[in-house]
Design a protein around this motif. Structure first.
Motif: not given
Length: 96
Positions: A3-19
């Motif tokens: 599962t990857k988490y994508y941020s609309e603000k930073t336009k990047k993917e993260y490994s965890t929700e916390k990141e």
């Protein structure tokens, strides 16, 4: 499945929700600082524009008085005794 988490603000993917949340908080902090700086720059620029408008009014008054004097007395002479006259009008050119 990863599962990857994508941020609309930073336009990047993260490994965890916390990141993702931490990155968005950092992004918001940096964005707030930029907005604060933009507001300060705008305030300073507005102050310069106001001074310029005051200068135009003063210059018009000066020109009107000189023109009236010339009309009444046929001439006007301005003696420049120091470099202050040029510094007043050209000081922003000496910055470079």
């Amino acid at each position: 499945m990863i599962t990857k988490y994508y941020s609309e603000k930073t336009k990047k993917e993260y490994s965890t929700e916390k990141e993702c949340i931490a990155a968005e908080k950092e992004y918001d902090k940096a964005n707030a600082e930029k907005e604060k700086e933009r507001a300060l720059i705008k305030k300073e620029a507005d102050e310069i524009n106001k001074a310029y408008e005051e200068l135009k009014v003063a210059r018009k008054k000066y020109n009107d008085l000189v023109n009236k004097f010339i009309k009444e007395h046929n001439s006007y002479h301005l003696t420049i005794n120091s470099k202050d006259f040029f510094d007043t009008f050209f000081d922003n050119f000496w910055l470079f």
